[in-house]
Design a protein around this motif. Structure first.
Motif, mmCIF file in Angstrom:
data_model
loop_
_atom_site.group_PDB
_atom_site.id
_atom_site.type_symbol
_atom_site.label_atom_id
_atom_site.label_comp_id
_atom_site.label_asym_id
_atom_site.label_seq_id
_atom_site.Cartn_x
_atom_site.Cartn_y
_atom_site.Cartn_z
ATOM 1 N N GLU A 183 -78.656 55.620 -3.529
ATOM 2 C CA GLU A 183 -79.377 54.503 -4.148
ATOM 3 C C GLU A 183 -78.561 53.808 -5.243
ATOM 4 O OE1 GLU A 183 -82.499 57.408 -2.646
ATOM 5 O OE2 GLU A 183 -80.588 57.551 -3.728
ATOM 6 N N MET A 184 -77.538 54.495 -5.756
ATOM 7 C CA MET A 184 -76.705 53.920 -6.812
ATOM 8 C C MET A 184 -75.364 53.426 -6.281
ATOM 9 S SD MET A 184 -78.507 54.053 -9.586
ATOM 10 C CE MET A 184 -77.401 53.959 -11.003
ATOM 11 N N ALA A 185 -75.219 53.368 -4.966
ATOM 12 C CA ALA A 185 -73.927 53.009 -4.366
ATOM 13 C C ALA A 185 -73.485 51.599 -4.712
ATOM 14 C CB ALA A 185 -73.989 53.187 -2.848
ATOM 15 N N THR A 186 -74.423 50.717 -5.009
ATOM 16 C CA THR A 186 -74.069 49.332 -5.313
ATOM 17 C C THR A 186 -73.657 49.128 -6.770
ATOM 18 O OG1 THR A 186 -76.388 48.812 -5.760
ATOM 19 C CG2 THR A 186 -75.585 48.423 -3.514
ATOM 20 N N VAL A 187 -73.815 50.152 -7.603
ATOM 21 C CA VAL A 187 -73.446 50.038 -9.015
ATOM 22 C C VAL A 187 -71.934 50.147 -9.150
ATOM 23 C CG1 VAL A 187 -73.666 51.102 -11.298
ATOM 24 C CG2 VAL A 187 -75.652 50.942 -9.785
ATOM 25 N N ASP A 188 -71.348 49.284 -9.943
ATOM 26 C CA ASP A 188 -69.896 49.227 -10.120
ATOM 27 C C ASP A 188 -69.452 50.346 -11.056
ATOM 28 O OD1 ASP A 188 -67.234 48.649 -10.503
ATOM 29 O OD2 ASP A 188 -67.537 46.606 -11.210
ATOM 30 N N ALA A 189 -69.204 51.532 -10.498
ATOM 31 C CA ALA A 189 -68.819 52.677 -11.311
ATOM 32 C C ALA A 189 -67.483 52.460 -12.003
ATOM 33 C CB ALA A 189 -68.761 53.939 -10.441
ATOM 34 N N ALA A 190 -66.562 51.793 -11.320
ATOM 35 C CA ALA A 190 -65.262 51.526 -11.925
ATOM 36 C C ALA A 190 -65.398 50.590 -13.117
ATOM 37 C CB ALA A 190 -64.308 50.932 -10.888
ATOM 38 N N GLY A 191 -66.260 49.601 -12.984
ATOM 39 C CA GLY A 191 -66.492 48.686 -14.090
ATOM 40 C C GLY A 191 -67.112 49.387 -15.282
ATOM 41 N N LEU A 192 -68.034 50.327 -15.004
ATOM 42 C CA LEU A 192 -68.644 51.094 -16.084
ATOM 43 C C LEU A 192 -67.595 51.912 -16.828
ATOM 44 C CD1 LEU A 192 -71.908 52.393 -14.373
ATOM 45 C CD2 LEU A 192 -71.774 50.772 -16.253
ATOM 46 N N ALA A 193 -66.725 52.566 -16.073
ATOM 47 C CA ALA A 193 -65.681 53.385 -16.697
ATOM 48 C C ALA A 193 -64.724 52.530 -17.507
ATOM 49 C CB ALA A 193 -64.936 54.171 -15.625
ATOM 50 N N ALA A 194 -64.372 51.367 -16.977
ATOM 51 C CA ALA A 194 -63.423 50.490 -17.668
ATOM 52 C C ALA A 194 -64.008 49.918 -18.958
ATOM 53 C CB ALA A 194 -62.997 49.356 -16.742
ATOM 54 N N ALA A 195 -65.340 49.863 -19.034
ATOM 55 C CA ALA A 195 -65.984 49.304 -20.223
ATOM 56 C C ALA A 195 -65.908 50.239 -21.425
ATOM 57 C CB ALA A 195 -67.453 48.987 -19.921
ATOM 58 N N MET A 196 -65.646 51.514 -21.189
ATOM 59 C CA MET A 196 -65.653 52.475 -22.277
ATOM 60 C C MET A 196 -64.409 52.331 -23.151
ATOM 61 S SD MET A 196 -68.504 53.732 -21.518
ATOM 62 C CE MET A 196 -68.539 54.834 -22.922
ATOM 63 N N VAL A 197 -64.583 52.590 -24.445
ATOM 64 C CA VAL A 197 -63.500 52.564 -25.420
ATOM 65 C C VAL A 197 -63.316 53.971 -25.965
ATOM 66 C CG1 VAL A 197 -62.732 51.663 -27.645
ATOM 67 C CG2 VAL A 197 -63.989 50.182 -26.072
ATOM 68 N N GLY A 198 -62.080 54.446 -25.981
ATOM 69 C CA GLY A 198 -61.816 55.766 -26.523
ATOM 70 C C GLY A 198 -62.231 56.874 -25.572
ATOM 71 N N ASN A 199 -62.051 58.100 -26.015
ATOM 72 C CA ASN A 199 -62.382 59.290 -25.230
ATOM 73 C C ASN A 199 -63.731 59.826 -25.699
ATOM 74 O OD1 ASN A 199 -62.628 61.993 -24.340
ATOM 75 N ND2 ASN A 199 -60.415 62.137 -24.077
#
Length: 287
Positions: free
Chosen positions: A138-154
């Motif tokens: 059900e979450m396959a359409t969510v841009d997981a790569a975009g979510l990860a790229a949005a993060m700052v720092g560790n």
């Protein structure tokens, strides 16, 4: 007796985002309280590195006050607010997005404080932890790569999640708009983005924090589906509904649907306010 609507925000948000909805509710004769969970609102951290001109290296390492805040902290804070609200009559607890986690655990612990639960495209986990749902179809359409790229720092080193919502990068802004407010104007999108705070806590709970049939399950519940949401797609919203209904088939969700994206109902809240007014009318008069 008129209820009090207690409104719980989602990730990176705060009570400010509910101001237009509260205005509409007030004009319909209803009182409401918008909650700032711990580390949110005026308790949030906005590092100097977040201001213009931005220092991205500094932003990646600056400490944040929300470090160490847990789901249990959120629940304890919300219970305190509900106890005060309940003195004035019935309480309708509304949660949006990640705020559903706090609402669900609160309902598990103190169903006596809640006369109706309302989830608006919110997480109400029953079968899985929230992180596990992200791996589901059900979450396959969510841009997981975009979510990860949005993060700052560790996040592990920071002890929190951090996103640079004040970026001027066109690609990042396009991603945020598609995820949150694709059906809004560019100005509406930028205004809302500037209400977000950069930090969010890490704790999304354990299996013990999923909905429980004997407490959460006995509260009347409404799920408001957002038909064009790409952050929590309609398929996942429907799964939340199915799981809740399977857990308590004798007390299924009352299901409503609003058009629009993850945030459109807050930008144009008149329709949502009308739905909430309808739900207020369903409360027992002796509550």
């Amino acid at each position: 007796m008129q209820p009090t609507f207690v409104l719980v925000h989602g990730a990176f948000a705060n009570s400010f985002s509910f101001a237009p909805l509260q205005a509409e509710l007030g004009l319909l004769g209803h009182r409401s309280v918008a909650v700032d969970l711990p580390g949110h609102g005026f308790a949030a951290t906005y590092p100097a590195a977040y201001q213009a001109p931005q220092d991205l290296e500094g932003l990646a390492t600056a400490p944040g006050a929300i470090k160490g805040v847990t789901l249990a902290d959120n629940v304890a804070h919300l219970i305190g607010i509900l106890e005060r609200a309940k003195r004035n009559g019935p309480v309708v607890l509304l949660s949006h997005s990640r705020g559903g986690l706090t609402a669900t655990v609160t309902a598990n612990q103190r169903p006596d404080l809640i006369d109706r639960l309302v989830y608006v495209s919110a997480w109400a986990p029953v079968d899985l932890d929230v992180g596990a749902y992200y791996a589901e179809p059900e979450m396959a359409t969510v841009d997981a790569a975009g979510l990860a790229a949005a993060m700052v720092g560790n996040p592990v080193e920071l002890g929190l999640l951090r996103v640079n919502f004040r970026t001027a990068d066109p690609g990042a802004l396009a991603f945020y708009k598609e995820a949150f407010l694709a059906d809004g104007t560019d100005d509406e999108f930028r205004v809302f983005l500037n209400t977000f705070q950069p930090d969010e806590n890490l704790d999304t709970g354990t299996p013990d924090d999923r909905a429980q049939a004997d407490t959460w399950g006995r509260i009347p519940k409404t799920y408001v589906r957002l038909a064009d949401d790409t952050s929590i797609p309609l398929a996942m919203q429907d799964r939340m509904i199915r799981e809740g209904d399977a857990l308590n088939p004798d007390n299924p969700y009352d299901v409503r649907t609003l058009p629009g994206s993850h945030l459109k109902w807050l930008v144009d809240p008149a329709a949502a306010a009308r739905v909430l007014a309808e739900l207020a009318a369903l409360l027992p008069t002796e509550a």
